[in-house]
Write a protein that holds these residues in place. Structure first.
Motif: not given
Length: 173
Positions: A65-73, A77-79
């Motif tokens: 879950h943390a990795e998914e949240e990190l990817q979403a973050a 960030e890129a957006e």
């Protein structure tokens, strides 16, 4: 007598065997107690191992879950960075346009000052003076619009700087 001696010897032997048997039974009892303790300890360790394995499974899920949240973050960030760069470019273009308008307004202001000076120095009739004043009012209005546009740009630039600050705070979070 020889039989008695053998009997005595047998009894003594039986006594030693009995003592040895008692000693062995005592050792066996002690070993069984140790074995029971070891089994209880083993059962406790197995329980702890199961608990640790369950915690490990939960930790792996949490990690996922943390990795998914990190990817979403990272995607967010890129957006935000792309939007921020787009806004900065847009404000840069608007700033250039406003600076050009300000330069034009300054030029117009200088021209108006020259005209006003000429008008003050010239003796002209009321109609010509009224026409010149109308032109001056119109150009003064244009200058006021340029000043207002510059104020709006500065306000937008300040808001963009705040947005950038909020975006950077989000990125830090």
């Amino acid at each position: 007598t020889a039989i008695e001696a053998q009997r005595k010897e047998l009894r003594a032997s039986m006594g030693r065997v009995e003592e040895e048997r008692a000693s062995l039974e005592e050792r066996l009892s002690s070993e069984e107690t140790k074995r029971a303790e070891v089994q209880a300890s083993l059962a406790s360790l197995e329980g702890k191992l199961r608990a640790v394995q369950e915690k490990l499974i939960v930790a792996e899920e949490d990690k996922g879950h943390a990795e998914e949240e990190l990817q979403a973050a990272k995607e967010r960030e890129a957006e935000l960075v792309a939007k921020l760069e787009e806004k900065e470019a847009e404000f840069g273009r608007e700033r250039e346009a406003l600076l050009e308008q300000c330069a034009e307004a300054e030029k117009t202001k200088a021209e108006l000052a020259q005209r006003l000076e000429k008008i003050e120095n010239m003796e002209i009739n009321d109609e010509e003076l009224t026409q010149q004043l109308t032109i001056l009012d119109s150009e003064d209005s244009n200058l006021a619009q340029a000043v207002q546009a510059m104020e709006e740009y500065l306000t937008e630039a300040m808001e963009a700087a705040e947005d950038k600050g909020h975006a950077e705070e989000e990125l830090q979070a």
